[in-house]
Write a protein that holds these residues in place. Structure first.
Motif, short mmCIF file in Angstrom:
data_model
loop_
_atom_site.label_atom_id
_atom_site.label_comp_id
_atom_site.label_asym_id
_atom_site.label_seq_id
_atom_site.Cartn_x
_atom_site.Cartn_y
_atom_site.Cartn_z
N ASP A 187 41.22 31.22 47.48
CA ASP A 187 42.39 31.07 46.62
C ASP A 187 43.56 31.86 47.22
OD1 ASP A 187 44.26 31.59 44.34
OD2 ASP A 187 42.75 30.43 43.26
N ARG A 188 44.74 31.28 47.19
CA ARG A 188 45.88 31.91 47.85
C ARG A 188 46.76 32.70 46.88
NH1 ARG A 188 48.77 27.54 51.43
NH2 ARG A 188 49.72 29.41 52.35
N THR A 189 46.27 32.94 45.68
CA THR A 189 47.01 33.81 44.77
C THR A 189 46.89 35.26 45.24
OG1 THR A 189 45.08 33.89 43.33
CG2 THR A 189 46.82 32.33 42.74
N THR A 190 47.70 36.11 44.65
CA THR A 190 47.78 37.51 45.07
C THR A 190 46.44 38.22 44.89
OG1 THR A 190 50.10 37.56 44.38
CG2 THR A 190 49.00 39.68 44.71
N ARG B 21 40.56 35.01 42.46
CA ARG B 21 41.38 35.68 43.46
C ARG B 21 40.52 36.70 44.19
NH1 ARG B 21 46.19 37.13 41.46
NH2 ARG B 21 45.91 35.96 39.55
N SER B 22 40.98 37.12 45.36
CA SER B 22 40.27 38.16 46.10
C SER B 22 40.47 39.51 45.41
CB SER B 22 40.78 38.23 47.53
OG SER B 22 40.50 37.03 48.23
N VAL B 23 39.39 40.29 45.39
CA VAL B 23 39.41 41.59 44.72
C VAL B 23 38.79 42.63 45.65
CG1 VAL B 23 38.63 42.93 42.74
CG2 VAL B 23 39.22 40.52 42.45
N PHE B 24 39.45 43.78 45.77
CA PHE B 24 38.97 44.87 46.61
C PHE B 24 38.93 46.15 45.77
CE2 PHE B 24 41.17 41.78 49.18
CZ PHE B 24 40.27 41.53 50.20
N VAL B 25 37.79 46.84 45.82
CA VAL B 25 37.62 48.06 45.02
C VAL B 25 37.14 49.17 45.95
CG1 VAL B 25 36.74 49.00 42.86
CG2 VAL B 25 36.86 46.51 43.17
N PRO B 26 38.06 49.92 46.55
CA PRO B 26 37.65 50.99 47.48
C PRO B 26 37.32 52.29 46.76
CG PRO B 26 40.03 50.84 47.42
CD PRO B 26 39.52 49.75 46.51
N ALA C 164 49.65 42.95 47.68
CA ALA C 164 48.60 42.89 46.67
C ALA C 164 49.11 43.42 45.34
CB ALA C 164 47.39 43.70 47.12
N ALA C 165 48.41 43.04 44.28
CA ALA C 165 48.60 43.66 42.98
C ALA C 165 47.70 44.88 42.91
CB ALA C 165 48.24 42.68 41.87
N LEU C 166 48.27 46.02 42.61
CA LEU C 166 47.50 47.26 42.51
C LEU C 166 47.17 47.55 41.06
CD1 LEU C 166 49.42 49.63 44.98
CD2 LEU C 166 47.59 47.98 45.47
N VAL C 167 45.88 47.74 40.79
CA VAL C 167 45.41 48.08 39.45
C VAL C 167 44.86 49.50 39.53
CG1 VAL C 167 43.85 47.50 37.57
CG2 VAL C 167 44.85 45.67 38.99
N GLY C 168 45.61 50.46 39.00
CA GLY C 168 45.17 51.84 39.04
C GLY C 168 44.67 52.29 37.69
N ARG D 175 44.99 39.23 34.27
CA ARG D 175 45.21 37.83 34.64
C ARG D 175 46.49 37.29 34.02
NH1 ARG D 175 39.64 37.41 33.47
NH2 ARG D 175 40.15 36.26 31.55
N THR D 176 46.75 37.66 32.78
CA THR D 176 48.00 37.23 32.12
C THR D 176 49.21 37.83 32.83
OG1 THR D 176 46.90 37.01 29.98
CG2 THR D 176 49.28 37.26 29.97
N HIS D 177 49.11 39.12 33.16
CA HIS D 177 50.20 39.80 33.86
C HIS D 177 50.51 39.13 35.20
CE1 HIS D 177 52.79 43.07 35.15
NE2 HIS D 177 52.02 43.34 36.18
N LEU D 178 49.47 38.65 35.87
CA LEU D 178 49.65 38.02 37.17
C LEU D 178 49.79 36.51 37.07
CD1 LEU D 178 46.98 40.02 39.23
CD2 LEU D 178 49.41 40.52 38.92
N GLY D 179 49.93 36.02 35.86
CA GLY D 179 49.93 34.58 35.64
C GLY D 179 51.07 33.83 36.30
N ALA D 180 52.12 34.56 36.65
CA ALA D 180 53.24 33.90 37.31
C ALA D 180 53.05 33.73 38.80
CB ALA D 180 54.53 34.69 37.07
N ASP D 181 51.88 34.17 39.32
CA ASP D 181 51.60 34.01 40.75
C ASP D 181 51.66 32.55 41.16
OD1 ASP D 181 51.21 36.65 41.18
OD2 ASP D 181 49.04 36.57 41.39
N HIS D 182 52.17 32.32 42.32
CA HIS D 182 52.19 30.99 42.90
C HIS D 182 51.59 31.07 44.30
CE1 HIS D 182 54.66 29.35 39.69
NE2 HIS D 182 55.44 30.41 39.81
N PRO D 183 50.87 30.06 44.72
CA PRO D 183 50.32 30.08 46.09
C PRO D 183 51.44 30.27 47.10
CG PRO D 183 49.37 28.29 44.82
CD PRO D 183 50.48 28.85 43.98
N ALA D 184 51.13 31.04 48.14
CA ALA D 184 52.12 31.29 49.19
C ALA D 184 52.37 30.04 49.98
CB ALA D 184 51.63 32.41 50.09
#
Length: 243
Positions: free
Chosen positions: A17-20, A45-50, A86-90, A234-243
């Motif tokens: 998926d090409r969303t953020t 979407r891709s998710v990374f949890v370091p 990326a979208a950062l979720v802290g 997901r709602t917050h990022l709902g305005a994402d559009h594919p690049a």
């Protein structure tokens, strides 16, 4: 995974998926483990949890890294991943790292979700934060105890206390007015570490911010209210559009 010469442990789910993509940043004394109830529900979407350096399963360090050092490491990780902004979720201390990264490398950040952001300027001492933590333990779900115990064991008390000293001197309130991406500020309704007054003040000084309270959750909403938090993200990022 190598980032800036450090061996970071990163849980990841990479999609076509090409969303953020989302990068989740944990708080003080903990690790990727307690963020997984939220990460698992960020579908599509891709998710990374370091694990931040010195915490969780990432490399042990002799030095105690401050907010700027952690932000630089996550910036190096994003450069290494090559996923684009990326979208950062802290969560908690992870919010401070996310905001610092957004000020240093705005090219890497499309939006912020700050859950239980620290440090409230009205309680910016180690003693005050520990008192609030003690109150929070009365409200948080006891079922997360094994996760927290493992994380505290991995980090060690010296690293935790020294990092807390860095956290309480970091002026997140001085940085929020400079953020130019959408920001969702979240707290659990029972959270004494991030009281409602601090969340509202943070929103008032952040240009593109809105707030959300998750009823029934305490400070560790990312663990105890993962599905609800993920839905809000997901709602917050709902305005994402594919690049």
């Amino acid at each position: 995974m190598d980032a800036a010469g450090l061996d970071l442990h990163v849980r990841q789910r990479v999609t076509t998926d090409r969303t953020t993509p989302c990068v989740l940043l944990h708080g003080l004394a903990v690790s990727h483990r307690y963020l997984m109830p939220t990460a698992r529900h960020l579908d599509g979407r891709s998710v990374f949890v370091p694990d931040l350096p010195g915490f969780g399963l990432s490399a042990r360090l002799r030095t105690i890294v401050d907010v700027g050092g952690h932000a630089a490491t996550i910036a190096a990780l994003l450069d290494r991943l090559g996923t684009g902004p990326a979208a950062l979720v802290g969560h908690s201390f992870g919010c401070q790292v996310a905001v610092e990264l957004a000020t240093r490398r705005p090219d890497l950040v499309t939006s912020l979700v700050l859950v239980g952001p620290t440090t409230d300027p009205t309680a910016a001492t180690s003693t005050a934060q520990l008192r609030r933590l003690a109150r929070d333990l009365l409200h948080d779900d006891w079922r997360q105890t094994p996760i927290l115990a493992a994380d505290i064991r991995d980090a060690g008390p010296r690293r935790i206390l020294r990092t807390l000293r860095h956290a309480v001197t970091d002026r997140i309130d001085a940085k929020l007015p400079t953020i130019r991406v959408p920001v969702l500020l979240v707290r659990g309704g029972l959270d004494p570490i991030t009281p409602a007054a601090w969340l509202e003040r943070a929103a008032s000084i952040t240009p593109y911010a809105r707030t959300l309270t998750i009823d029934g959750a305490a400070h560790n909403a990312a663990t105890t209210a993962g599905p609800r938090l993920a839905a809000a993200i997901r709602t917050h990022l709902g305005a994402d559009h594919p690049a």
